[in-house]
Design a protein around this motif. Structure first.
Motif, PDB file in Angstrom:
ATOM      1  N   VAL A 103      63.253  45.688  -4.991  1.00  0.00           N
ATOM      2  CA  VAL A 103      63.963  45.737  -4.143  1.00  0.00           C
ATOM      3  C   VAL A 103      65.021  45.885  -4.768  1.00  0.00           C
ATOM      4  N   TRP A 104      65.952  46.854  -3.758  1.00  0.00           N
ATOM      5  CA  TRP A 104      67.153  47.339  -4.126  1.00  0.00           C
ATOM      6  C   TRP A 104      67.570  46.766  -3.451  1.00  0.00           C
ATOM      7  N   LEU A 105      68.802  46.173  -3.343  1.00  0.00           N
ATOM      8  CA  LEU A 105      70.335  45.737  -3.098  1.00  0.00           C
ATOM      9  C   LEU A 105      71.452  47.480  -2.618  1.00  0.00           C
ATOM     10  N   LEU A 106      71.528  46.541  -1.275  1.00  0.00           N
ATOM     11  CA  LEU A 106      72.910  48.015  -1.033  1.00  0.00           C
ATOM     12  C   LEU A 106      73.756  47.021  -0.483  1.00  0.00           C
ATOM     13  N   ALA A 131      64.607  47.517   0.370  1.00  0.00           N
ATOM     14  CA  ALA A 131      65.163  46.929  -0.208  1.00  0.00           C
ATOM     15  C   ALA A 131      66.527  46.566   0.937  1.00  0.00           C
ATOM     16  N   ILE A 132      67.583  45.800   0.447  1.00  0.00           N
ATOM     17  CA  ILE A 132      68.328  44.847   1.557  1.00  0.00           C
ATOM     18  C   ILE A 132      69.668  45.185   1.530  1.00  0.00           C
ATOM     19  N   LEU A 133      69.831  45.326   3.026  1.00  0.00           N
ATOM     20  CA  LEU A 133      71.025  46.631   2.837  1.00  0.00           C
ATOM     21  C   LEU A 133      72.567  45.177   3.580  1.00  0.00           C
ATOM     22  N   ILE A 134      72.953  44.975   3.181  1.00  0.00           N
ATOM     23  CA  ILE A 134      73.814  44.038   3.375  1.00  0.00           C
ATOM     24  C   ILE A 134      75.525  44.399   4.416  1.00  0.00           C
ATOM     25  N   GLY A 135      76.463  44.379   4.995  1.00  0.00           N
ATOM     26  CA  GLY A 135      77.511  44.941   5.501  1.00  0.00           C
ATOM     27  C   GLY A 135      78.757  44.334   5.128  1.00  0.00           C
ATOM     28  N   PRO A 136      79.753  44.982   5.400  1.00  0.00           N
ATOM     29  CA  PRO A 136      81.430  44.055   4.268  1.00  0.00           C
ATOM     30  C   PRO A 136      81.935  43.235   5.805  1.00  0.00           C
ATOM     31  N   ARG A 154      67.379  47.282  -8.736  1.00  0.00           N
ATOM     32  CA  ARG A 154      68.665  47.651  -8.205  1.00  0.00           C
ATOM     33  C   ARG A 154      69.465  47.760  -7.782  1.00  0.00           C
ATOM     34  N   LEU A 155      70.957  47.285  -8.092  1.00  0.00           N
ATOM     35  CA  LEU A 155      72.409  47.301  -7.482  1.00  0.00           C
ATOM     36  C   LEU A 155      73.045  48.758  -6.574  1.00  0.00           C
ATOM     37  N   CYS A 156      73.308  49.094  -5.110  1.00  0.00           N
ATOM     38  CA  CYS A 156      73.592  50.381  -4.724  1.00  0.00           C
ATOM     39  C   CYS A 156      74.882  49.633  -3.975  1.00  0.00           C
ATOM     40  N   PRO A 157      76.130  50.148  -4.775  1.00  0.00           N
ATOM     41  CA  PRO A 157      76.546  49.767  -3.932  1.00  0.00           C
ATOM     42  C   PRO A 157      77.368  50.792  -2.436  1.00  0.00           C
ATOM     43  N   VAL A 158      77.820  50.724  -1.794  1.00  0.00           N
ATOM     44  CA  VAL A 158      77.623  51.364  -0.804  1.00  0.00           C
ATOM     45  C   VAL A 158      79.396  51.382   0.197  1.00  0.00           C
ATOM     46  N   GLN A 159      80.128  52.060   0.364  1.00  0.00           N
ATOM     47  CA  GLN A 159      81.485  52.548   0.698  1.00  0.00           C
ATOM     48  C   GLN A 159      81.410  52.408   2.516  1.00  0.00           C
ATOM     49  N   ALA A 173      60.974  58.051   1.158  1.00  0.00           N
ATOM     50  CA  ALA A 173      60.039  57.685   2.685  1.00  0.00           C
ATOM     51  C   ALA A 173      59.274  56.272   2.585  1.00  0.00           C
ATOM     52  N   ASP A 174      59.231  56.000   1.745  1.00  0.00           N
ATOM     53  CA  ASP A 174      58.122  55.046   1.352  1.00  0.00           C
ATOM     54  C   ASP A 174      59.016  52.929   1.252  1.00  0.00           C
ATOM     55  N   ARG A 175      60.082  52.923   1.693  1.00  0.00           N
ATOM     56  CA  ARG A 175      60.931  51.937   1.133  1.00  0.00           C
ATOM     57  C   ARG A 175      61.471  52.217   2.424  1.00  0.00           C
ATOM     58  N   ARG A 176      61.223  50.766   2.384  1.00  0.00           N
ATOM     59  CA  ARG A 176      61.653  50.126   4.014  1.00  0.00           C
ATOM     60  C   ARG A 176      63.324  49.032   3.208  1.00  0.00           C
ATOM     61  N   ILE A 177      63.993  49.154   4.927  1.00  0.00           N
ATOM     62  CA  ILE A 177      64.843  48.583   4.630  1.00  0.00           C
ATOM     63  C   ILE A 177      65.397  47.707   5.798  1.00  0.00           C
ATOM     64  N   LEU A 178      65.770  45.993   4.753  1.00  0.00           N
ATOM     65  CA  LEU A 178      66.101  44.853   5.959  1.00  0.00           C
ATOM     66  C   LEU A 178      67.420  44.663   5.643  1.00  0.00           C
ATOM     67  N   TRP A 179      67.855  45.434   7.085  1.00  0.00           N
ATOM     68  CA  TRP A 179      69.391  45.398   7.776  1.00  0.00           C
ATOM     69  C   TRP A 179      69.483  44.076   8.263  1.00  0.00           C
ATOM     70  N   CYS A 180      69.946  43.330   7.479  1.00  0.00           N
ATOM     71  CA  CYS A 180      71.001  41.589   7.682  1.00  0.00           C
ATOM     72  C   CYS A 180      71.879  42.269   8.544  1.00  0.00           C
ATOM     73  N   ASN A 181      71.913  42.499  10.378  1.00  0.00           N
ATOM     74  CA  ASN A 181      72.549  43.117  10.888  1.00  0.00           C
ATOM     75  C   ASN A 181      73.533  41.353  11.652  1.00  0.00           C
ATOM     76  N   GLU A 182      74.669  41.093  11.829  1.00  0.00           N
ATOM     77  CA  GLU A 182      75.340  40.066  11.639  1.00  0.00           C
ATOM     78  C   GLU A 182      75.180  39.868  13.373  1.00  0.00           C
ATOM     79  N   ALA A 183      74.911  40.767  14.445  1.00  0.00           N
ATOM     80  CA  ALA A 183      74.688  40.901  15.990  1.00  0.00           C
ATOM     81  C   ALA A 183      73.386  40.492  16.377  1.00  0.00           C
TER      82      ALA A 183
END
Length: 215
Positions: A54-57, A161-166, A80-85, A133-143
C-alpha cells in the motif's frame, strides 16, 4: 558514526541490524571508533517482513506535521510514500532526503525490517498520469463525511494506495480528475472533517484493519 560517537557502543556490545533485504540480525561490535567500526552478524532474529503493498499519497503540510505523517505511516505499515503537490498544498517545499531519514528512524524505532521509499514531490496530475492499472486508490474524500464506506475482503492482497488531501481539500478540478481514474474508490473517514495528518493515520489504520496485515 552515530552508533559509536553518539550511542557510545563499544567492542562486545550487541545490536540489531537490518538492511531491507536480509531481515533482522543480531550483531556484535568487533571494532569501534568515533568514525568507523566493524560489526559481525551472528544470528538472524527475524526474516524480512515487508509491509503490505500500500502506498500513501499525501500533500505535504507544515514541516512538523509532514514529519509526523511520514513517521506514523512507517509505523502503521506502508510500502511507499508519495508526496503530491496540489492546488491547495500548504507547502511547496519538501526535503526528500530529510523525510527519507525520518522514515529510516521510524523503521528502526518500530522494529520494521524494511524502510519504505520516499518519492520526490510531484504534482497530483503527474502522479495520476501514469497510474498502474492494477493498483486501486482509496480516496479519502472529505465531501463524503458521514457516508459509510465498506471495503470487501475480495480486495485483500491486491496493490493499493491511499490518497489524502491537503489542508483545504482538493480543488474542483482535482476532484474531477481523481474521480475520472477508474481505480479510485471513494471513502469517508467519519462524520467530522479531519486534519491532514490525522486523516493519514485514520485512513491507514482502517485500511490495515480491513485489508492489511493486522488481521
Amino acid at each position: 558514526m552515530y552508533l559509536f560517537a553518539v550511542m557510545r557502543r563499544a567492542v562486545g556490545d550487541r545490536v540489531l541490524l537490518f538492511n531491507g533485504q536480509d531481515g533482522e540480525w543480531l550483531a556484535e561490535v568487533a571494532q569501534a571508533s568515533k568514525r568507523r567500526g566493524v560489526l559481525v552478524c551472528q544470528t538472524q532474529t527475524r526474516p524480512l517482513q515487508p509491509p503490505p503493498d500500500v502506498w500513501l499519497l499525501f500533500a505535504p503540510v507544515k514541516k512538523a506535521e509532514t514529519t509526523y505523517i511520514v513517521e506514523k505511516a512507517v509505523e502503521l505499515g506502508v510500502a511507499r510514500l508519495c508526496p503530491v503537490q496540489t492546488a491547495f498544498t500548504n507547502s511547496d517545499r519538501f526535503n526528500r532526503d530529510r523525510m527519507q531519514a525520518n522514515a529510516r528512524e521510524a523503521a528502526e524505532q518500530c522494529g520494521a525490517t524494511l524502510v519504505p521509499v520516499v518519492d520526490e514531490l510531484v504534482s497530483l496530475e503527474q502522479r495520476l498520469a501514469d497510474w498502474p492499472a492494477d493498483r486501486r486508490i482509496l480516496w479519502c474524500n472529505e465531501a463524503k463525511a458521514g457516508v459509510a464506506t465498506r471495503l470487501g475482503a475480495e480486495a485483500r492482497g491486491q496493490p493499493w494506495a491511499i490518497l489524502i488531501g491537503p489542508e483545504g481539500g482538493f480543488s474542483d478540478r482535482e476532484r474531477a480528475r481523481i474521480s475520472a481514474v477508474p481505480q479510485v474508490v471513494e471513502a469517508s473517514l467519519g462524520p467530522r472533517i479531519l486534519r491532514a495528518e490525522t486523516a493519514a493515520v485514520a485512513a491507514l489504520t482502517l485500511w490495515q484493519a480491513a485489508l492489511g496485515d493486522w488481521l
